[in-house]
Scaffold this active site. Structure first.
Site, PDB file in Angstrom:
ATOM      1  N   ASP A 152      83.533  67.240  39.539  1.00  0.00           N
ATOM      2  CA  ASP A 152      83.534  65.949  38.857  1.00  0.00           C
ATOM      3  C   ASP A 152      84.235  65.987  37.504  1.00  0.00           C
ATOM      4  OD1 ASP A 152      82.104  64.583  40.873  1.00  0.00           O
ATOM      5  OD2 ASP A 152      80.234  65.446  40.139  1.00  0.00           O
ATOM      6  N   CYS A 189      87.020  70.646  37.971  1.00  0.00           N
ATOM      7  CA  CYS A 189      86.004  71.166  38.900  1.00  0.00           C
ATOM      8  C   CYS A 189      85.695  70.045  39.882  1.00  0.00           C
ATOM      9  CB  CYS A 189      84.778  71.653  38.140  1.00  0.00           C
ATOM     10  SG  CYS A 189      83.992  70.425  37.097  1.00  0.00           S
TER      11      CYS A 189
END
Length: 872
Positions: free
Chosen positions: A451, A449
């Site tokens: 991070d 995603c």
């Protein structure tokens, strides 16, 4: 001959009697013999059974007596219970707040109250009612609030004096909203409270939000800091990869362990133990890590032992607005794909919606350009970010707190507005798809995603749970949480807010809660595939917020090692493994199949046992005599009110309404009224039985009988009766003001009463007059219709006559125009017309007068005939 016959008959009778006596004697002898023989064979067994049954009954009675004695002993202990018995290891009392009123809700939506003392410790808030019957003589039923579970504390508006019993001033209170969907309300009762509203809130806030984090209860719970808890080492990465049949010693094996991040230099949010492709050197790994945000490069998370497929996880690439590329990253991903096989396709699952991925380019992020990656497919999963999940959770919390006030038709509408189940459906759908690609087709999957520590953990953990049966056991699930959530840097401190007073922080989000609920939804569809039960999941969530254990403290593995949590705190897995009987699933059947639950919305349900479990606390209705100011003042108010209402002709039904508003035992308060209510209820039951038996006969009798006509009451009696009723109904109880929810119901009842008054005002005589007036109106309507028809006919006749006259005049004028005496004739004709018009008007007036007189006479005849019929 007659004498001989007589003697013969007597002889026969004597012989018959003798024979009957012999038979009886023989039967008695047979019975005696039978009893002697049967007692040895059959009757002995019967007697034994009877004796055994008697012994069993005696034993049962003894056991019941023992249980009663035990209950009495428990009650004695609880009556003399000490505060120290409520405390946990390392827990100490900081403050005690006496005579507080605890308000809670029932499932019906009504409120209930209890009075007790509130203890503030270094770990919890403990509410101890004054009467032990309230919590059913069981300490586990006492409401407790862990300080780490408190989300916010707010002041409440003061209640009126009648609701609490404080006669001098309105009672102040405070509300405690918890992170696990619990709500607690407390009010001050009177003079005995030594602390004000603001002082109580400040003391609780100081204990819940300390300045030094080492003063949290998880550090104080463990007394011996020199020993190390063994359950901190439940997850060993070396052993876990060996269980997956990943052999690092073989040179030809496609995966290897790197020592780059042992000191947490490259990626401080990653664990020290990392696994990368063997074909990639450490230099290439370092260069590939620089192209990913937070240097979270793709790393092996799961290896399928049968087909060699893998699940890897990482973060988004640093694409930016300039569409930057990295050849090192392209080579690294191609090496991950080739580790499973050259023919396989690498699926890149970006958990974000495409709009968010494109928007992240402005911040230096982005997504993979598949054109430059060999045999790769990119899919956007469409799972929203943490901010959308936080808003959804806020709506869900409001819905759970307002369940008592919502209507049944509104529940699912509000639940749909939260979008909570929709987000859970998406997470389950894509985790099932990853499990099918890895387990069935053997394709590698790379998940990321923005991070790589929120949505990636959800998808990776759930897909591994569906593929590997080891993670469906209690030990395996603990290992899964340690591996995917704790070691890979999920931000538990920011997402949960341990010891943080800022409850509106933008970094808070229910990511881990969504993962646990997804597991619950799968467990509900596959109940035999899991070794653990629902209580196991709820226990994990409770201790996520309780701060009793140090498992979920901090965000990274590096921070936990620096603070030496394995020595200073206990692990959550220690408490679970010591109480395995409560967590086990009795329906568990171990299987090796890959689970594929339904991902349709129709198969998802609202998790009521977690979200609404302690919302409705139901203690026994209490009747305290000593130390309860609230109950004593409440009794005084009811006595005063009842004395006032005695003079105003109160009925039992009206008193019952007042009794229902106060959840009290009427025997202690008003014994005289209680007897009246009981008699009234008995009479109602008798009447109901009579009506059920004779309902059909009564209906037929009503039809056949002719009821007598009552005498009409005067207007003065009606007006005086109405005034008395109004005065009696205007006398509103002072306690009704404290129930604003019931005011609307009373208004509706008043409207119905007004309609009934209008119907009762008219007596029998008034009814007759009204009927006569209605009939007269109907007769007048018929006469008016006849008059209208006559007028229409007359108009038509006039029009015909006027047309004929005009034609005649036109002919005459044409003839006279030629004659010299035309002018004189014209004047004479005008005079004649005026006279004729006057004569016609006079005739019409006579006709109308005659018709009106005839109508009046007909109406009088009709009215007289109707009155005579009514009298008959």
């Amino acid at each position: 001959m007659s004498k001989k016959r007589f003697f013969k008959r007597n002889k026969k009778k004597d012989q018959q009697k003798q024979q009957e006596q012999k038979k009886k004697e023989e039967e008695e002898e047979d019975e005696q013999n039978y009893t002697i023989t049967s007692s040895s064979s059959f009757d002995s067994e019967i007697f034994d059974l009877l004796e055994s049954s008697k012994e069993e009954e005696e034993e049962e009675e003894k056991q019941k007596e023992k249980q009663k004695e035990k209950q009495k002993e428990i009650k004695k202990k609880l009556s003399t219970i000490k505060i120290a018995d409520f405390l946990i290891e390392g827990e100490t009392i900081k403050q005690q707040f006496e005579n507080l009123l605890y308000v809670f809700y029932k499932r019906t939506g009504k409120t209930n109250t209890t009075v007790g003392n509130l203890l503030l410790t270094n770990a919890r808030l403990i509410f101890i009612p004054l009467d032990p019957r309230v919590y059913r003589y069981n300490i586990s039923n006492i409401p407790t609030i862990f300080l780490g579970n408190i989300n916010k504390i707010e002041k409440l508006k003061p209640l009126q004096s009648n609701t609490i019993g404080n006669t001098e001033q309105s009672a102040k209170g405070f509300e405690i909203e918890c992170k696990d969907f619990q709500l607690y309300r407390f009010y001050l009762t009177g003079k005995t409270n030594t602390f004000d509203q603001s002082e109580i809130i400040l003391k609780i806030a100081k204990q819940t939000y300390p300045e030094n984090k080492k003063s949290l209860f998880c550090y104080l719970h463990k007394v011996d800091n020199n020993t190390v808890d063994e359950f901190w080492e439940i997850y060993n990465p070396q052993k876990e990869f060996e269980r997956m049949k990943v052999n690092f010693e073989i040179e030809n094996f496609p995966w290897r362990r790197t020592t780059i991040n042992e000191m947490y230099n490259i990626s401080p949010t990653y664990p020290s133990f990392l696994v990368t492709p063997r074909s990639c050197d450490d230099k290439l790994v370092k260069l590939a890590a620089q192209y990913r945000t937070k240097t979270r490069l793709p790393v092996l998370s799961y290896y399928h032992s049968q087909n060699g497929a893998t699940i890897t996880r990482g973060s988004q690439p640093k694409m930016g607005l300039k569409k930057a590329r990295s050849e090192d990253d392209e080579k690294y991903l191609s090496a991950i794909r080739k580790a499973t096989g050259n023919d396989k396709v690498l699926y890149i699952f970006d958990c974000r919606p495409k709009k968010n991925a494109v928007a992240n380019r402005t911040r230096g992020g982005g997504y993979e350009m598949v054109e430059y990656y060999d045999k790769c497919k990119l899919n956007f999963l469409g799972i929203d970010n943490i901010h959308a999940m936080r808003r959804s959770l806020a709506k869900l919390r409001e819905l759970c707190f307002k369940t008592c006030y919502l209507k049944q038709n509104q529940w699912y509408d509000y639940l749909a507005d939260t979008k909570w189940l929709l987000y859970i459906q998406r997470i389950i759908y894509w985790s099932v798809r990853t499990a099918r690609l890895v387990g069935n087709k053997g394709n590698p999957v790379f998940v990321h995603c923005s991070d790589g520590w929120d949505r990636t953990a959800q998808i990776c953990a759930l897909s591994e749970l569906l593929i590997d049966p080891y993670y469906r056991t209690i030990e395996g699930f603990e290992v899964l949480i340690e591996k995917e959530w704790l070691r890979f840097g999920h931000k538990f401190h920011q997402r949960v807010g341990h010891g943080d007073s800022n409850n509106e922080d933008s970094q808070r989000s229910p990511v881990f809660l969504q993962f646990i609920e997804c597991v619950y939804q799968i467990l509900r569809q596959e109940p035999t595939a899991f070794q653990f039960n629902e209580q196991f999941l709820i226990f994990i969530l409770d201790n996520l917020f309780s701060l009793q254990f140090g498992t979920f403290l901090f965000n990274r593995e590096h921070d936990r090692l620096m603070n030496v949590l394995n020595q200073n705190t206990y692990s959550l897995w220690r408490e679970i493994n010591l109480n395995l009987d409560k967590c086990k699933n009795n329906l568990y059947i171990p299987t090796k199949k890959i689970l594929s639950p339904s991902t349709s919305m129709r198969h998802l349900i609202f998790w009521e046992t977690y979200y609404l479990r302690k919302m409705f606390w139901k203690p026994i209705r209490m009747n305290i005599k000593n130390g309860d100011l609230y109950m004593e003042n409440k009794k005084k108010i009811i006595h005063q009110q009842f004395e006032k209402l005695k003079n105003s002709e109160i009925n039992n039904s009206q008193f019952a309404e007042i009794y229902q508003k106060f959840d009290l035992n009427i025997e202690d308060l008003l014994p005289e009224a209680d007897e009246n209510l009981k008699n009234n209820e008995m009479n109602k039951e008798k009447n109901n039985t009579k009506h059920k038996r004779h309902r059909s006969t009564e209906d037929n009798s009503k039809k056949s009988k002719v009821l007598p006509i009552k005498k009409s009451s005067t207007t003065s009696q009606i007006i005086n009766g109405d005034k008395k009723e109004r005065q009696r109904r205007k006398t509103v109880d002072p306690i009704q003001k404290s129930f604003p929810a019931k005011k609307e119901k009373e208004k509706k009842k008043k409207k119905v009463r007004k309609v009934k008054r209008k119907s009762t005002k008219s007596s029998d005589s008034n009814k007759k007059k009204i009927q006569e007036i209605k009939k007269a109106e109907k007769g007048n309507g018929k006469v008016e219709e006849k008059q209208k028809k006559k007028k229409k006919d007359e108009k038509q006749e006039k029009e015909v006559e006027n047309g004929n006259e005009k034609r005649k005049e036109n002919k005459k004028q044409k003839d006279k125009k030629s004659s010299p005496t035309a002018k004189l004739s014209s004047n004479n004709s005008k005079k004649k017309k005026s006279k004729s018009s006057k004569s016609k008007k006079s005739k019409k007036s006579l006709k109308s007068s005659n018709s009106s007189e005839s109508n009046k006479s007909s109406e009088s005849n009709k009215s007289s005939s109707e009155i005579s019929s009514n009298e008959k």
